[in-house]
Design a protein around this motif. Structure first.
Motif, PDB file in Angstrom:
ATOM      1  N   ALA A  13     -21.366  -2.352 -51.416  1.00  0.00           N
ATOM      2  CA  ALA A  13     -22.694  -1.958 -50.863  1.00  0.00           C
ATOM      3  C   ALA A  13     -22.723  -0.599 -50.933  1.00  0.00           C
ATOM      4  N   GLU A  14     -23.996  -0.059 -50.818  1.00  0.00           N
ATOM      5  CA  GLU A  14     -24.293   1.327 -50.750  1.00  0.00           C
ATOM      6  C   GLU A  14     -24.850   1.549 -49.170  1.00  0.00           C
ATOM      7  N   LYS A  15     -25.366   0.519 -48.817  1.00  0.00           N
ATOM      8  CA  LYS A  15     -26.381   0.306 -47.580  1.00  0.00           C
ATOM      9  C   LYS A  15     -26.030  -0.819 -46.927  1.00  0.00           C
ATOM     10  N   ILE A  16     -25.897  -0.792 -45.459  1.00  0.00           N
ATOM     11  CA  ILE A  16     -25.640  -1.968 -44.663  1.00  0.00           C
ATOM     12  C   ILE A  16     -26.713  -1.918 -43.498  1.00  0.00           C
ATOM     13  N   THR A  17     -27.476  -3.037 -43.515  1.00  0.00           N
ATOM     14  CA  THR A  17     -28.634  -2.685 -42.570  1.00  0.00           C
ATOM     15  C   THR A  17     -28.537  -4.204 -41.857  1.00  0.00           C
ATOM     16  N   TYR A  18     -29.407  -4.391 -40.665  1.00  0.00           N
ATOM     17  CA  TYR A  18     -29.140  -5.733 -39.957  1.00  0.00           C
ATOM     18  C   TYR A  18     -30.536  -5.952 -39.392  1.00  0.00           C
ATOM     19  N   THR A  19     -30.814  -7.201 -38.867  1.00  0.00           N
ATOM     20  CA  THR A  19     -32.173  -7.492 -38.492  1.00  0.00           C
ATOM     21  C   THR A  19     -31.778  -8.425 -36.978  1.00  0.00           C
TER      22      THR A  19
ATOM     23  N   GLU B 174     -37.429  -6.789 -39.634  1.00  0.00           N
ATOM     24  CA  GLU B 174     -37.377  -5.225 -39.481  1.00  0.00           C
ATOM     25  C   GLU B 174     -35.838  -4.863 -39.585  1.00  0.00           C
ATOM     26  N   LYS B 175     -35.379  -4.257 -40.658  1.00  0.00           N
ATOM     27  CA  LYS B 175     -34.242  -3.821 -41.014  1.00  0.00           C
ATOM     28  C   LYS B 175     -33.624  -2.459 -40.209  1.00  0.00           C
ATOM     29  N   ILE B 176     -32.565  -2.468 -39.620  1.00  0.00           N
ATOM     30  CA  ILE B 176     -31.971  -1.467 -38.944  1.00  0.00           C
ATOM     31  C   ILE B 176     -30.591  -0.869 -39.421  1.00  0.00           C
ATOM     32  N   SER B 177     -30.651   0.223 -39.722  1.00  0.00           N
ATOM     33  CA  SER B 177     -29.346   1.063 -40.594  1.00  0.00           C
ATOM     34  C   SER B 177     -28.129   0.724 -39.668  1.00  0.00           C
ATOM     35  N   ALA B 178     -27.115   0.626 -40.249  1.00  0.00           N
ATOM     36  CA  ALA B 178     -25.782   0.461 -39.402  1.00  0.00           C
ATOM     37  C   ALA B 178     -24.815   1.554 -40.070  1.00  0.00           C
ATOM     38  N   ASP B 179     -23.791   1.911 -39.025  1.00  0.00           N
ATOM     39  CA  ASP B 179     -22.700   2.693 -39.863  1.00  0.00           C
ATOM     40  C   ASP B 179     -21.691   1.718 -40.257  1.00  0.00           C
ATOM     41  N   PHE B 180     -21.249   2.204 -41.324  1.00  0.00           N
ATOM     42  CA  PHE B 180     -20.261   1.347 -42.058  1.00  0.00           C
ATOM     43  C   PHE B 180     -19.224   2.233 -42.899  1.00  0.00           C
TER      44      PHE B 180
ATOM     45  N   ILE C 297     -26.917  -9.737 -41.395  1.00  0.00           N
ATOM     46  CA  ILE C 297     -26.372  -8.353 -41.790  1.00  0.00           C
ATOM     47  C   ILE C 297     -26.854  -8.466 -43.345  1.00  0.00           C
ATOM     48  N   TYR C 298     -27.049  -7.300 -43.940  1.00  0.00           N
ATOM     49  CA  TYR C 298     -27.503  -7.221 -45.077  1.00  0.00           C
ATOM     50  C   TYR C 298     -26.791  -6.369 -45.978  1.00  0.00           C
ATOM     51  N   ALA C 299     -26.347  -6.357 -47.357  1.00  0.00           N
ATOM     52  CA  ALA C 299     -25.564  -5.472 -47.944  1.00  0.00           C
ATOM     53  C   ALA C 299     -26.745  -5.190 -49.377  1.00  0.00           C
ATOM     54  N   ASP C 300     -27.304  -3.849 -49.266  1.00  0.00           N
ATOM     55  CA  ASP C 300     -28.217  -3.237 -50.108  1.00  0.00           C
ATOM     56  C   ASP C 300     -29.491  -4.347 -50.126  1.00  0.00           C
ATOM     57  N   ASP C 301     -30.008  -4.668 -48.787  1.00  0.00           N
ATOM     58  CA  ASP C 301     -30.966  -5.550 -48.598  1.00  0.00           C
ATOM     59  C   ASP C 301     -30.904  -6.807 -49.032  1.00  0.00           C
ATOM     60  N   ILE C 302     -29.746  -7.346 -49.293  1.00  0.00           N
ATOM     61  CA  ILE C 302     -29.494  -8.728 -49.642  1.00  0.00           C
ATOM     62  C   ILE C 302     -28.486  -9.399 -48.332  1.00  0.00           C
ATOM     63  N   PRO C 303     -29.400 -10.442 -47.770  1.00  0.00           N
ATOM     64  CA  PRO C 303     -28.689 -10.877 -46.735  1.00  0.00           C
ATOM     65  C   PRO C 303     -27.192 -11.666 -47.132  1.00  0.00           C
ATOM     66  N   ILE C 304     -26.275 -11.348 -46.365  1.00  0.00           N
ATOM     67  CA  ILE C 304     -24.903 -12.001 -46.659  1.00  0.00           C
ATOM     68  C   ILE C 304     -24.141 -12.746 -45.414  1.00  0.00           C
ATOM     69  N   ILE C 305     -24.527 -12.410 -44.380  1.00  0.00           N
ATOM     70  CA  ILE C 305     -23.987 -13.367 -43.036  1.00  0.00           C
ATOM     71  C   ILE C 305     -24.922 -13.216 -41.961  1.00  0.00           C
ATOM     72  N   ALA C 306     -24.894 -14.279 -41.014  1.00  0.00           N
ATOM     73  CA  ALA C 306     -25.783 -14.528 -40.032  1.00  0.00           C
ATOM     74  C   ALA C 306     -24.945 -15.000 -38.813  1.00  0.00           C
ATOM     75  N   TYR C 307     -25.361 -14.223 -37.473  1.00  0.00           N
ATOM     76  CA  TYR C 307     -24.752 -15.049 -36.355  1.00  0.00           C
ATOM     77  C   TYR C 307     -25.818 -15.194 -35.457  1.00  0.00           C
ATOM     78  N   LYS C 308     -25.449 -16.286 -34.224  1.00  0.00           N
ATOM     79  CA  LYS C 308     -26.405 -16.609 -33.320  1.00  0.00           C
ATOM     80  C   LYS C 308     -26.043 -15.690 -32.265  1.00  0.00           C
ATOM     81  N   ILE C 309     -26.754 -15.239 -31.209  1.00  0.00           N
ATOM     82  CA  ILE C 309     -26.623 -14.449 -30.089  1.00  0.00           C
ATOM     83  C   ILE C 309     -27.014 -15.226 -28.822  1.00  0.00           C
ATOM     84  N   LYS C 310     -25.855 -14.976 -27.915  1.00  0.00           N
ATOM     85  CA  LYS C 310     -26.184 -16.020 -26.601  1.00  0.00           C
ATOM     86  C   LYS C 310     -25.833 -14.745 -25.573  1.00  0.00           C
ATOM     87  N   LYS C 311     -26.395 -14.855 -24.339  1.00  0.00           N
ATOM     88  CA  LYS C 311     -26.229 -14.083 -23.130  1.00  0.00           C
ATOM     89  C   LYS C 311     -24.738 -14.391 -22.765  1.00  0.00           C
TER      90      LYS C 311
END
Length: 318
Positions: free
Chosen positions: A265-271, A276-282, A304-318
């Motif tokens: 990828a040339e760009k990694i973002t996440y939601t 709304e996508k947020i840029s990530a350092d990679f 997480i997205y690679a060049d605006d294509i979703p590639i993996i997702a996680y659940k978040i818990k406290k």
């Protein structure tokens, strides 16, 4: 940006997971698909559909492809179908009779009215295979379509199909191949779920009987549940980090390093719960990428997205 309801978030994530599925079948079925495109959008009976397929094709794989192709192009997913066939019974014999009647009714509504849920897609394709002499059977099991599915108990919520041709199992899911549901059915025919490689299929589908997965390795229901939602076919659970699908919000606030071999990828973002996508350092690392995501959030999901294509997702818990 306006916040989405949790239900809208789930529908959104299901949509992106299915929207970016890629064709994985190797045989060229262009002629089959083109021929089926001229079929009527409904048939009086399942026998009429099977007869038409048998007239046009003699090769079992082409016949199977024709049945799959007709379903994904002409049948719309409608959750109201869940309530069409409900019945009560007093004795076992009465139950069996009503189940047989229900099966026939579901298949008839699928081919005649062009509406179904997973049951209709799977049972109809199974019936067409039966009429064509193809060894096939319906599989019941669990599917993961969104981060909220990560970590929950096994849920027998879906039906798909296994066909055996030339002693080779072929995994098919015409429901997912037909499109996606986002409050309304969005038609988007895909052949990604026709003869899908077993290891790829198991990323999102877990059968009630594990032998129906047709993989050479063992994976328990609990392990399947705890895995991240692997959207990209390039990712494998043994190579990624973190391997656990549930992230602690406290750890995320300090920063988590994600290693994703196989991703270019040339760009990694996440939601975080919203589109709304947020840029990530990679950085590019060997044959993949490594990125660090730091976020203080009350969100329940990370995609997480690679060049605006979703590639993996996680659940978040406290």
């Amino acid at each position: 940006m306006q916040q989405l309801s949790l239900n809208k978030i789930k529908q959104y994530l299901l949509g992106i997971a299915l929207c970016y599925a890629t064709v994985v079948t190797s045989q060229d079925f262009e002629k089959v698909d083109a021929t089926v495109s001229f079929y009527p959008n409904s048939f009086i009976t399942d026998q009429a559909l099977a007869t038409q397929i048998k007239k046009d094709f003699t090769d079992p794989k082409e016949q199977l492809r024709a049945g799959y192709s007709w379903l994904i192009n002409n049948v719309a997913y409608d959750p109201q179908e869940y309530y069409t066939y409900k019945f009560q019974y007093r004795i076992l014999e009465e139950r069996n009779e009503k189940m047989a009647e229900t099966r026939e009714g579901i298949i008839n509504r699928t081919v005649q009215n062009g509406i179904a849920v997973c049951e209709g897609y799977a049972l109809t394709l199974e019936r067409v295979c039966e009429l064509l002499g193809i060894n096939a059977y319906v599989v019941r099991g669990d599917t993961k379509t969104q981060p909220s599915d990560i970590g929950r108990p096994f849920d027998k919520n879906h039906m798909w199909l296994v066909a055996i041709i030339d002693k080779k199992p072929m995994l098919l899911d015409p429901t997912w191949g037909a499109g996606r549901y986002n409050g309304t059915f969005i038609k988007s025919p895909s052949y990604a779920y026709f003869d899908t490689p077993a290891s790829q299929f198991l990323k999102s589908h877990y059968p009630e009987i594990f032998d129906d997965a047709y993989v050479f390795f063992d994976l328990s229901k609990e392990e399947f549940s705890k895995q991240p939602l692997l959207i990209s076919e390039q990712l494998t659970i043994d190579a990624i980090h973190p391997k656990q699908g549930i992230l602690k919000s406290k750890m995320l606030s300090k920063g988590i390093v994600f290693s994703l071999p196989g991703i270019k990828a040339e760009k990694i973002t996440y939601t975080l719960d919203t589109p709304e996508k947020i840029s990530a350092d990679f950085q590019k690392e060997g044959h993949g990428i490594q990125c660090t995501i730091t976020a203080k959030t009350k969100a329940q999901s990370l995609v997480i997205y690679a060049d605006d294509i979703p590639i993996i997702a996680y659940k978040i818990k406290k």
